[in-house]
Design a protein around this motif. Sequence first.
Motif, PDB file in Angstrom:
ATOM      1  N   PHE A 106      -8.392  13.788  44.025  1.00 11.92           N
ATOM      2  CA  PHE A 106      -8.270  15.482  42.948  1.00 11.92           C
ATOM      3  C   PHE A 106      -7.240  14.856  42.469  1.00 11.92           C
ATOM      4  O   PHE A 106      -6.660  15.842  40.875  1.00 11.92           O
ATOM      5  CB  PHE A 106      -8.481  16.752  43.740  1.00 11.92           C
ATOM      6  CG  PHE A 106     -10.213  17.073  43.842  1.00 11.92           C
ATOM      7  CD1 PHE A 106     -10.893  17.456  42.858  1.00 11.92           C
ATOM      8  CD2 PHE A 106     -10.417  17.489  45.378  1.00 11.92           C
ATOM      9  CE1 PHE A 106     -12.072  17.568  43.186  1.00 11.92           C
ATOM     10  CE2 PHE A 106     -11.599  18.142  45.399  1.00 11.92           C
ATOM     11  CZ  PHE A 106     -12.455  18.118  43.998  1.00 11.92           C
ATOM     12  N   VAL A 107      -6.244  14.623  42.790  1.00 18.47           N
ATOM     13  CA  VAL A 107      -4.698  14.729  42.385  1.00 18.47           C
ATOM     14  C   VAL A 107      -4.655  13.568  41.610  1.00 18.47           C
ATOM     15  O   VAL A 107      -4.070  13.676  40.474  1.00 18.47           O
ATOM     16  CB  VAL A 107      -3.723  14.369  43.881  1.00 18.47           C
ATOM     17  CG1 VAL A 107      -2.381  13.866  43.279  1.00 18.47           C
ATOM     18  CG2 VAL A 107      -3.041  15.711  44.635  1.00 18.47           C
ATOM     19  N   GLN A 108      -5.402  12.563  42.130  1.00 17.10           N
ATOM     20  CA  GLN A 108      -5.239  11.007  41.208  1.00 17.10           C
ATOM     21  C   GLN A 108      -6.180  12.445  39.354  1.00 17.10           C
ATOM     22  O   GLN A 108      -5.764  11.767  38.321  1.00 17.10           O
ATOM     23  CB  GLN A 108      -6.156  10.025  41.085  1.00 17.10           C
ATOM     24  CG  GLN A 108      -6.192   8.729  40.428  1.00 17.10           C
ATOM     25  CD  GLN A 108      -4.649   8.500  40.292  1.00 17.10           C
ATOM     26  OE1 GLN A 108      -3.970   8.349  41.113  1.00 17.10           O
ATOM     27  NE2 GLN A 108      -4.082   7.872  39.333  1.00 17.10           N
ATOM     28  N   GLU A 109      -7.029  12.754  39.521  1.00 21.63           N
ATOM     29  CA  GLU A 109      -7.998  12.737  38.454  1.00 21.63           C
ATOM     30  C   GLU A 109      -7.281  13.430  37.678  1.00 21.63           C
ATOM     31  O   GLU A 109      -7.240  13.946  36.311  1.00 21.63           O
ATOM     32  CB  GLU A 109      -9.581  13.738  38.867  1.00 21.63           C
ATOM     33  CG  GLU A 109     -10.200  14.429  37.925  1.00 21.63           C
ATOM     34  CD  GLU A 109     -11.060  12.922  37.150  1.00 21.63           C
ATOM     35  OE1 GLU A 109     -11.310  13.061  35.883  1.00 21.63           O
ATOM     36  OE2 GLU A 109     -10.980  11.807  37.830  1.00 21.63           O
ATOM     37  N   ALA A 110      -6.751  14.560  38.587  1.00 22.88           N
ATOM     38  CA  ALA A 110      -5.699  15.556  38.271  1.00 22.88           C
ATOM     39  C   ALA A 110      -4.473  14.744  37.272  1.00 22.88           C
ATOM     40  O   ALA A 110      -3.850  15.490  35.748  1.00 22.88           O
ATOM     41  CB  ALA A 110      -4.876  16.701  38.658  1.00 22.88           C
ATOM     42  N   ILE A 111      -4.141  14.509  37.420  1.00 22.28           N
ATOM     43  CA  ILE A 111      -2.845  13.256  36.821  1.00 22.28           C
ATOM     44  C   ILE A 111      -3.955  12.791  36.092  1.00 22.28           C
ATOM     45  O   ILE A 111      -3.104  12.406  34.352  1.00 22.28           O
ATOM     46  CB  ILE A 111      -2.391  11.903  37.451  1.00 22.28           C
ATOM     47  CG1 ILE A 111      -1.226  13.070  39.267  1.00 22.28           C
ATOM     48  CG2 ILE A 111      -1.922  11.112  36.739  1.00 22.28           C
ATOM     49  CD1 ILE A 111      -0.904  12.299  40.065  1.00 22.28           C
ATOM     50  N   ASP A 112      -4.739  12.027  35.540  1.00 23.76           N
ATOM     51  CA  ASP A 112      -5.125  10.939  34.796  1.00 23.76           C
ATOM     52  C   ASP A 112      -6.253  11.527  33.845  1.00 23.76           C
ATOM     53  O   ASP A 112      -6.716  10.972  33.105  1.00 23.76           O
ATOM     54  CB  ASP A 112      -6.362   9.793  35.336  1.00 23.76           C
ATOM     55  CG  ASP A 112      -5.115   8.614  36.545  1.00 23.76           C
ATOM     56  OD1 ASP A 112      -4.322   9.114  35.968  1.00 23.76           O
ATOM     57  OD2 ASP A 112      -6.274   8.559  37.347  1.00 23.76           O
ATOM     58  N   GLY A 113      -6.584  12.723  34.022  1.00 28.27           N
ATOM     59  CA  GLY A 113      -7.521  13.332  33.306  1.00 28.27           C
ATOM     60  C   GLY A 113      -7.019  14.109  32.188  1.00 28.27           C
ATOM     61  O   GLY A 113      -5.884  14.436  32.279  1.00 28.27           O
ATOM     62  N   PRO A 114      -7.900  14.915  31.377  1.00 25.22           N
ATOM     63  CA  PRO A 114      -7.663  15.056  30.028  1.00 25.22           C
ATOM     64  C   PRO A 114      -6.792  16.611  30.460  1.00 25.22           C
ATOM     65  O   PRO A 114      -7.572  17.554  31.430  1.00 25.22           O
ATOM     66  CB  PRO A 114      -8.551  15.464  28.955  1.00 25.22           C
ATOM     67  CG  PRO A 114      -9.235  15.076  29.822  1.00 25.22           C
ATOM     68  CD  PRO A 114      -9.156  13.818  31.238  1.00 25.22           C
ATOM     69  N   GLU A 115      -5.895  16.724  29.989  1.00 22.92           N
ATOM     70  CA  GLU A 115      -5.104  18.551  29.807  1.00 22.92           C
ATOM     71  C   GLU A 115      -6.385  19.252  30.292  1.00 22.92           C
ATOM     72  O   GLU A 115      -6.967  19.545  29.601  1.00 22.92           O
ATOM     73  CB  GLU A 115      -4.391  18.815  28.699  1.00 22.92           C
ATOM     74  CG  GLU A 115      -2.797  17.853  29.161  1.00 22.92           C
ATOM     75  CD  GLU A 115      -2.073  18.657  30.814  1.00 22.92           C
ATOM     76  OE1 GLU A 115      -2.640  19.791  31.388  1.00 22.92           O
ATOM     77  OE2 GLU A 115      -1.769  17.859  31.217  1.00 22.92           O
ATOM     78  N   GLY A 116      -6.862  20.557  31.080  1.00 18.51           N
ATOM     79  CA  GLY A 116      -7.198  21.690  30.896  1.00 18.51           C
ATOM     80  C   GLY A 116      -8.526  21.424  31.668  1.00 18.51           C
ATOM     81  O   GLY A 116      -9.433  21.902  31.757  1.00 18.51           O
ATOM     82  N   ILE A 117      -8.686  20.097  31.657  1.00 15.19           N
ATOM     83  CA  ILE A 117     -10.312  19.809  32.623  1.00 15.19           C
ATOM     84  C   ILE A 117     -10.530  21.419  33.829  1.00 15.19           C
ATOM     85  O   ILE A 117     -11.329  21.423  34.458  1.00 15.19           O
ATOM     86  CB  ILE A 117     -10.999  18.662  33.298  1.00 15.19           C
ATOM     87  CG1 ILE A 117     -10.942  18.065  31.622  1.00 15.19           C
ATOM     88  CG2 ILE A 117     -11.203  18.441  33.831  1.00 15.19           C
ATOM     89  CD1 ILE A 117     -11.560  16.942  31.994  1.00 15.19           C
ATOM     90  N   LEU A 118      -9.246  20.839  35.170  1.00 16.10           N
ATOM     91  CA  LEU A 118      -9.477  21.351  36.012  1.00 16.10           C
ATOM     92  C   LEU A 118      -8.884  22.908  36.067  1.00 16.10           C
ATOM     93  O   LEU A 118      -8.693  23.856  36.489  1.00 16.10           O
ATOM     94  CB  LEU A 118      -8.155  20.702  37.272  1.00 16.10           C
ATOM     95  CG  LEU A 118      -8.837  19.187  37.427  1.00 16.10           C
ATOM     96  CD1 LEU A 118      -8.261  18.563  38.626  1.00 16.10           C
ATOM     97  CD2 LEU A 118     -10.188  19.169  38.226  1.00 16.10           C
ATOM     98  N   SER A 119      -7.465  23.345  35.432  1.00 13.41           N
ATOM     99  CA  SER A 119      -7.392  24.375  35.607  1.00 13.41           C
ATOM    100  C   SER A 119      -8.728  25.643  34.576  1.00 13.41           C
ATOM    101  O   SER A 119      -8.338  27.325  35.653  1.00 13.41           O
ATOM    102  CB  SER A 119      -6.704  25.087  33.796  1.00 13.41           C
ATOM    103  OG  SER A 119      -7.078  24.055  32.809  1.00 13.41           O
ATOM    104  N   PRO A 120      -9.417  25.493  34.102  1.00 15.51           N
ATOM    105  CA  PRO A 120     -10.708  26.496  33.884  1.00 15.51           C
ATOM    106  C   PRO A 120     -11.367  26.455  35.438  1.00 15.51           C
ATOM    107  O   PRO A 120     -11.788  27.758  35.844  1.00 15.51           O
ATOM    108  CB  PRO A 120     -11.607  26.397  33.141  1.00 15.51           C
ATOM    109  CG  PRO A 120     -10.642  25.301  32.069  1.00 15.51           C
ATOM    110  CD  PRO A 120     -10.305  24.708  33.103  1.00 15.51           C
TER     111      PRO A 120
END
Length: 110
Positions: free
Chosen positions: A79-93
Motif C-alpha cells: 500500500f505504501v509503495q502504491e501510494a508513492i508510485d501511483g498517480p495522485e488522488g487514487i487512494l484519497s477518494p
Amino acid sequence: MTNPSYSLVQPNVLSDNKITIHQFLRHSYEEVNRHMEDGVSFLKDMLFDMNRHASACFSVMLSPINNFLKDHRQIEADFVQEAIDGPEGILSPNIVPINIALLSPMEENY
C-alpha cells in the motif's frame, strides 16, 4: 557370675568387625553417590528434553502468527509503495475520515 578378665568379644573378632563395618559403610556411601549421580543425570536429561519439546511446540504454535505478521507487513508495504508510485488522488477518494464514517448508517452483523 562373670569373670572380669574374660571377654565375650575377642580382640581379633572386634577388629575384623570394624573392617567389615567400614567396608559396608564405604560401599553404601559409594552406592548412594552412584544413585544420586544417575538421578541427577536423569533429571538433567529430562529437563533438556522437556525444553527441546517446548521449543518445538512454541515454534509450531507461533508459525501461523509469524506468517500472518509477515503477510500484514507485506500488504502494508505494498500500500505504501502504491501510494508513492501511483498517480495522485487514487487512494484519497477511498479514505473517509472516521468522524464522517461513524455518522453514516452501519450494517449489523449477527
